[in-house]
Write an enzyme that holds these catalytic residues in place. Sequence first.
Site, PDB file in Angstrom:
ATOM      1  N   ALA A  65      -6.220  -5.486  -7.130  1.00  0.00           N
ATOM      2  CA  ALA A  65      -6.996  -6.484  -6.320  1.00  0.00           C
ATOM      3  C   ALA A  65      -8.578  -6.078  -6.891  1.00  0.00           C
ATOM      4  O   ALA A  65      -8.777  -5.027  -7.331  1.00  0.00           O
ATOM      5  CB  ALA A  65      -6.667  -6.379  -4.996  1.00  0.00           C
ATOM      6  N   GLY A 104      -2.208  -4.633  -7.333  1.00  0.00           N
ATOM      7  CA  GLY A 104      -1.951  -6.105  -7.597  1.00  0.00           C
ATOM      8  C   GLY A 104      -1.548  -6.464  -8.918  1.00  0.00           C
ATOM      9  O   GLY A 104      -1.038  -7.588  -9.164  1.00  0.00           O
ATOM     10  N   GLU A 107       2.035  -5.686  -9.165  1.00  0.00           N
ATOM     11  CA  GLU A 107       2.699  -6.550  -8.431  1.00  0.00           C
ATOM     12  C   GLU A 107       2.678  -8.092  -9.038  1.00  0.00           C
ATOM     13  O   GLU A 107       3.699  -8.671  -8.955  1.00  0.00           O
ATOM     14  CB  GLU A 107       1.683  -6.946  -7.001  1.00  0.00           C
ATOM     15  CG  GLU A 107       1.798  -5.735  -6.187  1.00  0.00           C
ATOM     16  CD  GLU A 107       1.068  -5.553  -4.895  1.00  0.00           C
ATOM     17  OE1 GLU A 107      -0.092  -5.776  -4.991  1.00  0.00           O
ATOM     18  OE2 GLU A 107       1.673  -5.387  -3.781  1.00  0.00           O
ATOM     19  N   GLU A 127      -2.316   2.015  -4.404  1.00  0.00           N
ATOM     20  CA  GLU A 127      -3.024   1.635  -3.103  1.00  0.00           C
ATOM     21  C   GLU A 127      -3.365   2.659  -2.077  1.00  0.00           C
ATOM     22  O   GLU A 127      -4.340   2.812  -1.501  1.00  0.00           O
ATOM     23  CB  GLU A 127      -2.223   0.568  -2.370  1.00  0.00           C
ATOM     24  CG  GLU A 127      -2.575  -0.719  -3.208  1.00  0.00           C
ATOM     25  CD  GLU A 127      -1.659  -1.103  -4.476  1.00  0.00           C
ATOM     26  OE1 GLU A 127      -0.881  -0.235  -4.812  1.00  0.00           O
ATOM     27  OE2 GLU A 127      -1.295  -2.312  -4.755  1.00  0.00           O
TER      28      GLU A 127
HETATM   29  N1  3HC Z   1     -11.866  -3.708  -8.134  1.00  0.00           N
HETATM   30  C1  3HC Z   1     -13.210  -3.680  -8.575  1.00  0.00           C
HETATM   31  N2  3HC Z   1     -13.744  -2.818  -9.412  1.00  0.00           N
HETATM   32  C2  3HC Z   1     -13.002  -2.005 -10.036  1.00  0.00           C
HETATM   33  C3  3HC Z   1     -11.724  -2.001  -9.965  1.00  0.00           C
HETATM   34  C4  3HC Z   1     -10.990  -2.958  -8.874  1.00  0.00           C
HETATM   35  N3  3HC Z   1      -9.608  -2.856  -8.745  1.00  0.00           N
HETATM   36  N4  3HC Z   1     -11.123  -1.051 -10.815  1.00  0.00           N
HETATM   37  C5  3HC Z   1     -12.099  -0.669 -11.455  1.00  0.00           C
HETATM   38  N5  3HC Z   1     -13.319  -1.359 -11.169  1.00  0.00           N
HETATM   39  C6  3HC Z   1     -14.566  -0.818 -11.551  1.00  0.00           C
HETATM   40  C7  3HC Z   1     -15.140   0.416 -11.565  1.00  0.00           C
HETATM   41  O1  3HC Z   1     -15.770   0.388 -10.136  1.00  0.00           O
HETATM   42  C8  3HC Z   1     -16.155   0.559 -12.622  1.00  0.00           C
HETATM   43  O2  3HC Z   1     -17.216  -0.264 -12.367  1.00  0.00           O
HETATM   44  P1  3HC Z   1     -18.528   0.351 -13.021  1.00  0.00           P
HETATM   45  O3  3HC Z   1     -18.460   0.446 -14.464  1.00  0.00           O
HETATM   46  O4  3HC Z   1     -19.589  -0.504 -12.356  1.00  0.00           O
HETATM   47  O5  3HC Z   1     -18.919   1.774 -12.401  1.00  0.00           O
HETATM   48  C9  3HC Z   1     -15.471  -0.609 -13.788  1.00  0.00           C
HETATM   49  O6  3HC Z   1     -14.489  -1.062 -13.125  1.00  0.00           O
HETATM   50  C10 3HC Z   1     -14.625   0.510 -14.677  1.00  0.00           C
HETATM   51  O7  3HC Z   1     -13.679   1.439 -14.087  1.00  0.00           O
HETATM   52  P2  3HC Z   1     -13.756   2.970 -14.409  1.00  0.00           P
HETATM   53  O8  3HC Z   1     -14.842   3.590 -14.568  1.00  0.00           O
HETATM   54  O9  3HC Z   1     -12.682   3.648 -13.537  1.00  0.00           O
HETATM   55  O10 3HC Z   1     -12.803   2.673 -15.894  1.00  0.00           O
HETATM   56  P3  3HC Z   1     -11.635   3.449 -16.472  1.00  0.00           P
HETATM   57  O11 3HC Z   1     -11.235   2.801 -17.766  1.00  0.00           O
HETATM   58  O12 3HC Z   1     -12.034   4.894 -16.394  1.00  0.00           O
HETATM   59  O13 3HC Z   1     -10.455   3.448 -15.743  1.00  0.00           O
HETATM   60  C11 3HC Z   1      -8.677   2.075 -14.201  1.00  0.00           C
HETATM   61  C12 3HC Z   1      -9.773   2.045 -15.409  1.00  0.00           C
HETATM   62  C13 3HC Z   1      -7.475   3.253 -14.603  1.00  0.00           C
HETATM   63  C14 3HC Z   1      -8.266   0.652 -14.000  1.00  0.00           C
HETATM   64  C15 3HC Z   1      -9.391   2.670 -13.138  1.00  0.00           C
HETATM   65  O14 3HC Z   1     -10.809   1.720 -12.876  1.00  0.00           O
HETATM   66  C16 3HC Z   1      -8.640   2.617 -11.721  1.00  0.00           C
HETATM   67  O15 3HC Z   1      -7.988   3.231 -11.411  1.00  0.00           O
HETATM   68  N6  3HC Z   1      -9.066   1.364 -10.971  1.00  0.00           N
HETATM   69  C17 3HC Z   1      -8.604   1.169  -9.544  1.00  0.00           C
HETATM   70  C18 3HC Z   1      -7.200   0.584  -9.679  1.00  0.00           C
HETATM   71  C19 3HC Z   1      -6.584   0.432  -8.177  1.00  0.00           C
HETATM   72  O16 3HC Z   1      -6.969   1.021  -7.340  1.00  0.00           O
HETATM   73  N7  3HC Z   1      -6.053  -0.768  -8.132  1.00  0.00           N
HETATM   74  C20 3HC Z   1      -5.561  -1.309  -6.808  1.00  0.00           C
HETATM   75  C21 3HC Z   1      -6.489  -2.073  -6.267  1.00  0.00           C
HETATM   76  S1  3HC Z   1      -5.921  -2.404  -4.595  1.00  0.00           S
HETATM   77  C22 3HC Z   1      -4.661  -3.440  -4.716  1.00  0.00           C
HETATM   78  O17 3HC Z   1      -4.568  -3.952  -5.995  1.00  0.00           O
HETATM   79  C23 3HC Z   1      -4.256  -4.184  -3.408  1.00  0.00           C
HETATM   80  C24 3HC Z   1      -3.029  -5.082  -3.787  1.00  0.00           C
HETATM   81  O18 3HC Z   1      -1.881  -4.480  -3.342  1.00  0.00           O
HETATM   82  C25 3HC Z   1      -3.231  -6.351  -3.019  1.00  0.00           C
END
Ligand code: 3HC
Length: 694
Positions: A65, A104, A107, A127
């Site tokens: 998400a 997501g 998912e 999450e």
């Molecule tokens: N939403 C918004 N922004 C995000 C994001 C997300 N889910 N994931 C990453 N970003 C942004 C980061 O803030 C960063 O922004 P910036 O360049 O402005 O600082 C940019 O994307 C790049 O991220 P990273 O520097 O972390 O890049 P990496 O290549 O090192 O890692 C990744 C990539 C493994 C995808 C890592 O970003 C990550 O772990 N992201 C979060 C994943 C996550 O937590 N997903 C679950 C979200 S909650 C959800 O999905 C709810 C659902 O159940 C409904």
Amino acid sequence: MQADTLVTSARDGDIAVVTVANPPVNALSQPVRAGLQRAVAAAVADPAVGAIVLRCDGRTFIAGADITEFDKPPMAPVLSDVLMEIEAAAKPVVAAIHGTALGGGLETALASHWRVALAGARFGLPEVKLGIIPGAGGTQRLPRAVGVEKALQMITTGDMIDAREALALGLIDAIVEGDLAAAAVAFARRVVAEGGKRPRLSERDERVADARGRSELFAEARRQATRRARGQDAPLRAIEAVEAGVNESFAAGLARERAISAVLKASDQSRAQRHLFFAEREAGKIPGLGPVARPVDVASAAVIGAGTMGGGIAMCFANAGVPVTLIDAAPESLQRGLAVVRRNYESTAARGGMTAAEVERRMALIRPGAGIADVAGADVVIEAVFENTAIKRAVFAEIDRHAKAGAVLGTNTSTLDIDAIAAATGRPDSVIGLHFFSPANVMRLLEVVRGAKTADATIARAMALGRQIRKVPVLAGNCDGFIGNRMLRARGREAERLILEGALPHEVDRVLYEFGLPMGPYAMGDLAGLDIGWRIRQERGLTSPVADRLCALGRFGQKTGAGWYRYEAGSRTPVPDPAVEAIVVEVSRELGIARRSIGAEEILRRLLYPMVDEGARILEEGIAIRPGDIDVVWAYGYGWPVYRGGPMHWADSVGLARIRDGLLAMRREGDPAPAALLERLAAEGRGFRDLAAA
Ligand code: 3HC
């Protein structure tokens, strides 16, 4: 951004290829959700389409998400509805996965009927790391795909698995090579040719039926989650959602998941964890650096000093696949250091954390060096010798003679003046502090300390190097204690007052443990060894009446079986010691302090408010760039509970006016006034978070 530019559709014969292109990580923002919904519906309605491939452009499949949307009201269509539609589609949907399918994103893949992936793909529901639970069916479909036990483990830890494991578990249907889109189209065509089956995980019961009524399975998951993520709500609430889906039905589980998600998204814990997620990424950005070349990965490293720190640092390089030369003036110390490293790896292997072959591979990356001349080939040299300026200067003069031009020269000091050390070389621009935290191979924080003459290019390379060895680097200015230890000292000063006024060491420690820290200052002192501080105090002409008395009795902490606590033979569990209580009471009496009983609330306030005050000074002086950097230091270096977001985020949640008033109330003669920055923000009714945007 328009949905139809973020999600596009193309036809490859009878297969519709739906592509998400929302850089950098294809997060499921509202336009992406709407675009997916529209594209899948259009493909289903198109009579020429037999099946649908869902793929992503860029470096990864959907990584979840869009976290930046969490503070806004929900915007339709919500993901779980879009995914219900995908799962219910009248044509097979094949998810084609590369990079990381997270949250997501996973998912979405689970709602698809088939999943194919490249060998390098990874899968997870992270999450809980954001203080929430999967909110679009993850707690329901994952157990139906991989079984309840594995799903509980993945959901409560947030850890990823690789493609091989995903295939073995039945999470994906195939690993493909080469052109992923082409392979997925071929896979989809085969599905059509074989009758167009659309297996829906929501309808698959056998994996959850195995767990139905087995309450011990959930009890065990709860036990582990409570131990691993003490104080965090999300893992326990995730278990509850999984359990509802197992014991009741998919629909009931989904409803429970949705209700819990809504509550947690608005919780303080999740806000704190989201703050840390972005703060960690922000910390990597250094404003004001001149134009510097994009740092390339280091190809080799050298570490001088094979003690606990040096050995741990060498392991960090080996773990990241970087060859490292370990050097020590005393051959027996080098052998001992290498033996400790091997023992560490072997104990990981014994717990199933790595194979025996992997132990050998990593050990082969750590080469014993004959002397400092062996730093010659290294791109980065890290000194980790005894914490003493004269000794470090002598080592740096020697490094300067042998290190190649352009090498980063790092000193792993926790308190000493970087400039004094840099001045021992003819290239202070290449010298920088690289403060690792103990145990260096485990703790993620790396304080990168810039000296007065450190070049911008050296800073950029040190930050990149930190990321390369999987640390979280935070840039600090050069001062006594840098960011973390300076705040620790502020806390320690007040802890000492507390025990002299009436609290006992174990009471102080318990308050911080209950707040969520792994331990308090006294247990920490025993772990680190009290003799180090004693020696430094003696050098600097300082005293600490109780600690000095303990040291004079040879109570140096765990290593001598006694310190602030006593320890049973072979045990690391601190046991409160009446002998220490007697010393504390006696010192109070000698100092003419009437002891009184001090409650937990006062202890907490008096320990944490001075840390916030010191943090404000650190910001005023430019030692830390932003409040979030301080939070990252404390979360990754000292175990500050992530669900409280770090000391500065926590301070905002308490309110700065309250903290200022508390500081004024506890102020003693001779104490400085609260930091001007804290005063100003409190007076303006603002928080540290308002500085972050400035
Ligand atoms: N939403 C918004 N922004 C995000 C994001 C997300 N889910 N994931 C990453 N970003 C942004 C980061 O803030 C960063 O922004 P910036 O360049 O402005 O600082 C940019 O994307 C790049 O991220 P990273 O520097 O972390 O890049 P990496 O290549 O090192 O890692 C990744 C990539 C493994 C995808 C890592 O970003 C990550 O772990 N992201 C979060 C994943 C996550 O937590 N997903 C679950 C979200 S909650 C959800 O999905 C709810 C659902 O159940 C409904």
